[in-house]
Design an enzyme around this catalytic site. Structure first.
Site, PDB file in Angstrom:
ATOM      1  N   LYS A  52      26.865 -19.262   3.878  1.00  0.00           N
ATOM      2  CA  LYS A  52      26.060 -18.043   3.964  1.00  0.00           C
ATOM      3  C   LYS A  52      26.957 -16.808   3.773  1.00  0.00           C
ATOM      4  O   LYS A  52      26.613 -15.878   3.036  1.00  0.00           O
ATOM      5  CB  LYS A  52      25.424 -17.995   5.354  1.00  0.00           C
ATOM      6  N   CYS A 106       9.490 -18.374  14.533  1.00  0.00           N
ATOM      7  CA  CYS A 106       9.290 -17.512  15.707  1.00  0.00           C
ATOM      8  C   CYS A 106       8.107 -17.921  16.582  1.00  0.00           C
ATOM      9  O   CYS A 106       8.301 -18.407  17.688  1.00  0.00           O
ATOM     10  CB  CYS A 106       9.153 -16.055  15.273  1.00  0.00           C
TER      11      CYS A 106
HETATM   12  N1  LIG Z   1      13.213 -14.431  11.459  1.00  0.00           N
HETATM   13  C1  LIG Z   1      12.424 -13.504  11.973  1.00  0.00           C
HETATM   14  O1  LIG Z   1      11.433 -13.099  11.369  1.00  0.00           O
HETATM   15  C2  LIG Z   1      12.706 -12.937  13.339  1.00  0.00           C
HETATM   16  C3  LIG Z   1      11.999 -11.788  13.754  1.00  0.00           C
HETATM   17  C4  LIG Z   1      12.245 -11.296  15.025  1.00  0.00           C
HETATM   18  C5  LIG Z   1      13.140 -11.926  15.870  1.00  0.00           C
HETATM   19  N2  LIG Z   1      13.799 -13.055  15.435  1.00  0.00           N
HETATM   20  C6  LIG Z   1      14.745 -13.683  16.354  1.00  0.00           C
HETATM   21  O2  LIG Z   1      16.048 -13.444  15.845  1.00  0.00           O
HETATM   22  C7  LIG Z   1      16.914 -14.532  16.133  1.00  0.00           C
HETATM   23  C8  LIG Z   1      17.515 -15.054  14.835  1.00  0.00           C
HETATM   24  O3  LIG Z   1      16.462 -15.560  14.048  1.00  0.00           O
HETATM   25  P1  LIG Z   1      16.657 -15.935  12.508  1.00  0.00           P
HETATM   26  O4  LIG Z   1      15.314 -16.219  11.971  1.00  0.00           O
HETATM   27  O5  LIG Z   1      17.514 -14.924  11.844  1.00  0.00           O
HETATM   28  O6  LIG Z   1      17.490 -17.307  12.660  1.00  0.00           O
HETATM   29  P2  LIG Z   1      18.433 -18.000  11.573  1.00  0.00           P
HETATM   30  O7  LIG Z   1      18.562 -19.400  12.006  1.00  0.00           O
HETATM   31  O8  LIG Z   1      17.952 -17.670  10.205  1.00  0.00           O
HETATM   32  O9  LIG Z   1      19.835 -17.253  11.756  1.00  0.00           O
HETATM   33  C9  LIG Z   1      20.689 -17.441  12.835  1.00  0.00           C
HETATM   34  C10 LIG Z   1      22.127 -17.350  12.303  1.00  0.00           C
HETATM   35  O10 LIG Z   1      23.045 -17.335  13.397  1.00  0.00           O
HETATM   36  C11 LIG Z   1      24.209 -18.027  12.973  1.00  0.00           C
HETATM   37  N3  LIG Z   1      25.022 -18.375  14.155  1.00  0.00           N
HETATM   38  C12 LIG Z   1      24.796 -19.330  15.079  1.00  0.00           C
HETATM   39  N4  LIG Z   1      25.772 -19.309  16.015  1.00  0.00           N
HETATM   40  C13 LIG Z   1      26.614 -18.297  15.692  1.00  0.00           C
HETATM   41  C14 LIG Z   1      27.786 -17.752  16.285  1.00  0.00           C
HETATM   42  N5  LIG Z   1      28.291 -18.237  17.428  1.00  0.00           N
HETATM   43  N6  LIG Z   1      28.399 -16.720  15.674  1.00  0.00           N
HETATM   44  C15 LIG Z   1      27.899 -16.206  14.530  1.00  0.00           C
HETATM   45  N7  LIG Z   1      26.788 -16.677  13.933  1.00  0.00           N
HETATM   46  C16 LIG Z   1      26.142 -17.708  14.500  1.00  0.00           C
HETATM   47  C17 LIG Z   1      23.659 -19.192  12.197  1.00  0.00           C
HETATM   48  O11 LIG Z   1      24.631 -19.778  11.360  1.00  0.00           O
HETATM   49  C18 LIG Z   1      22.524 -18.527  11.422  1.00  0.00           C
HETATM   50  O12 LIG Z   1      22.953 -18.047  10.158  1.00  0.00           O
HETATM   51  C19 LIG Z   1      16.052 -15.549  16.879  1.00  0.00           C
HETATM   52  O13 LIG Z   1      16.188 -15.328  18.269  1.00  0.00           O
HETATM   53  C20 LIG Z   1      14.650 -15.187  16.433  1.00  0.00           C
HETATM   54  O14 LIG Z   1      13.683 -15.597  17.363  1.00  0.00           O
HETATM   55  C21 LIG Z   1      13.618 -13.550  14.187  1.00  0.00           C
END
Ligand SMILES: NC(=O)c1ccc[n+]([C@@H]2O[C@H](COP(=O)([O-])OP(=O)(O)OC[C@H]3O[C@@H](n4cnc5c(N)ncnc54)[C@H](O)[C@@H]3O)[C@@H](O)[C@H]2O)c1
Length: 438
Positions: free
Chosen positions: A35, A265
């Site tokens: 990524k 989500c």
């Molecule tokens: N996707 C959405 O539409 C959305 C909207 C609002 C809130 N959220 C919230 O945001 C958060 C992230 O969601 P997302 O959809 O982006 O998830 P995602 O799985 O797409 O992204 C999470 C990222 O975090 C990285 N990661 C994990 N451990 C890590 C670490 N120790 N250091 C650095 N990077 C690390 C992963 O490799 C991944 O790329 C969740 O809590 C989700 O509920 C998401």
């Protein structure tokens, strides 16, 4: 401001690029080398409209860099935590491993005056716990919770021009004022455009996010429950939704009956919210969310059962065309996608499933290589005994019977999103079936 964004997934990558676009100096950090390599090369690692453009312009400005090394956060003073909080295996709770690892990885590089800003969706109580952790490691650093409300498909716009901002801050007024001042500077543009701002305590900020998602999930399951009644009475749930939606207290949005919600989500958030309520001794308060969840899951089963029924009682050796795999249009996200789930279930019943999607084939193929994927509508419906429209991409909403009449083996279509005109299809000799509509 100098900003780090830890976690560059659907939320974090957009947040990092948008912050740079707004003029901040940003480093995006993720543990996923692939990524980071893509982002560093200015390429979006997933499909999100508008993201490639702001990645290109922000990278060209020199204000946006990426790294897999937590030490890259050392120069920043504001650190957004945007890692995943998926459903914990074998439980309905949120898996907090990634949030804890992200904060632990940041602590050695935190300095007095830094602000850690939580964006991930977390169980209530997390911010207070992490604030303790931050304070005991670096007494002059603070933590705020700033939940994210972006919608995939509109993430860039929602991040640059959010419909509201929520800051959960410390109960110490001096610390709270300092945290707010930092966040006000981060979000100066949105605030100058009169974006509503709610400044509150940690618990309220955490609960705002999960309550919003619980409400939206409930609204969708409400109309899907009514669709079940419409199906057995011959009523039309779309006309019903139009009629009740004219009441401003109800509103028409999120009242589209169909195959239910999915994604990274809503499903996991309502489960984690219920699990947290049980931990707090208030399980009964959110017991209704279990019903919301089961109504939602029943929609998938309903489409599978309806399809088998329309195929004459068995799916074995029947050709099923699936249009749409992503959990929603304008996204390649297949996490808990109802469309993909239905395709997989029918495949498991012996159907020969040929599926297509404008953006989600790569993700779907990686997870379910047993399905047959094709690039176009024409290839998907070739020789099909039944066509299922499962994700309402613009391309699929616009299909007309004449486009596929000559390709299919059987003129039966299930409109899982209630987006096609029933009269047009019936007049063209199709057996058209929808969700809660005659
Ligand atoms: N996707 C959405 O539409 C959305 C909207 C609002 C809130 N959220 C919230 O945001 C958060 C992230 O969601 P997302 O959809 O982006 O998830 P995602 O799985 O797409 O992204 C999470 C990222 O975090 C990285 N990661 C994990 N451990 C890590 C670490 N120790 N250091 C650095 N990077 C690390 C992963 O490799 C991944 O790329 C969740 O809590 C989700 O509920 C998401």
């Amino acid at each position: 401001m100098k900003v780090s964004v830890i976690g560059c997934g659907y939320l974090g990558a957009v947040h990092a690029a948008a912050m740079a676009e707004l003029g901040h100096e940003v480093v995006g950090i993720d543990v996923d080398q692939r990524k980071i390599d893509a982002l560093a090369a200015g390429k979006a690692p997933f499909f999100e409209p508008g993201l490639p453009e702001i990645l290109t312009s922000a990278s060209a400005s020199g204000r946006l860099t990426f790294s897999t090394d937590p030490a890259a956060a050392a120069d920043a003073t504001v650190h957004f935590i945007a890692v995943g909080t998926p459903q914990k295996p074998g439980s309905y709770s949120a898996d907090m491993t990634y949030v804890d690892a992200a904060v632990d990885g940041l602590l050695p590089y935190l300095k007095d005056g830094d602000l850690v800003v939580g964006k991930s969706t977390v169980p209530v109580g997390t911010a207070a716990r992490l604030a303790e952790k931050v304070k005991s490691a670096v007494p002059g650093a603070d933590l705020a919770w700033n939940p994210e409300f972006l919608r995939e498909g509109f993430a860039v716009k929602d991040t640059i021009s959010p419909d509201r901002l929520v800051y959960g801050v410390s109960s110490d007024p001096a610390i709270a004022a300092a945290s707010q001042a930092v966040l006000d500077e981060v979000y100066a543009k949105a605030l100058s455009e009169d974006t509503p701002l709610v400044v509150t305590d940690y618990a309220t900020a955490e609960l705002v996010k999960v309550s919003a998602n619980a409400f939206l999930a409930t609204k969708i399951s409400f109309i899907n429950a009514i669709a079940e009644i419409a199906d057995v009475t011959g009523a039309n749930v779309t006309e019903l939704a139009d009629a009740i939606g004219f009441d401003a207290r109800i509103g028409r949005r999120f009242l589209n009956a169909g195959i239910g919600f999915g994604g990274g989500c809503l499903p996991k958030d309502i489960r984690a919210f219920g699990a947290r309520a049980e931990e707090l001794g208030r399980g009964e308060s959110l017991a209704f969310l279990k019903e919301v969840d089961s109504i939602n899951l029943r929609r998938r089963q309903h489409v599978v059962d309806l399809t088998v029924d329309l195929l004459g009682g068995q799916a074995y050796n029947k050709r099923v065309a699936v249009l749409g795999l992503a959990f929603k249009p304008d996204s390649d996200d297949i996490r808990d996608s109802p469309a993909l789930d239905i395709a997989v279930q029918l495949n498991g019943l012996g159907a020969l499933v040929t599926a297509t999607d404008p953006e989600a084939i790569g993700n779907a193929q990686a997870k379910h290589p047993q399905l047959h994927f094709v690039e176009s509508i024409a290839e998907a419906v070739q020789g099909a005994d039944i066509v299922l429209l499962l994700t309402e991409w613009k391309q699929y909403r616009g299909i007309l019977p004449a486009d596929i009449d000559g390709l299919v083996a059987g003129k039966t279509i299930v409109d899982g999103r209630n987006v096609l005109d029933s009269a047009t299809w019936r007049e063209a000799g199709w057996n058209y079936r929808a969700m809660g509509r005659p």
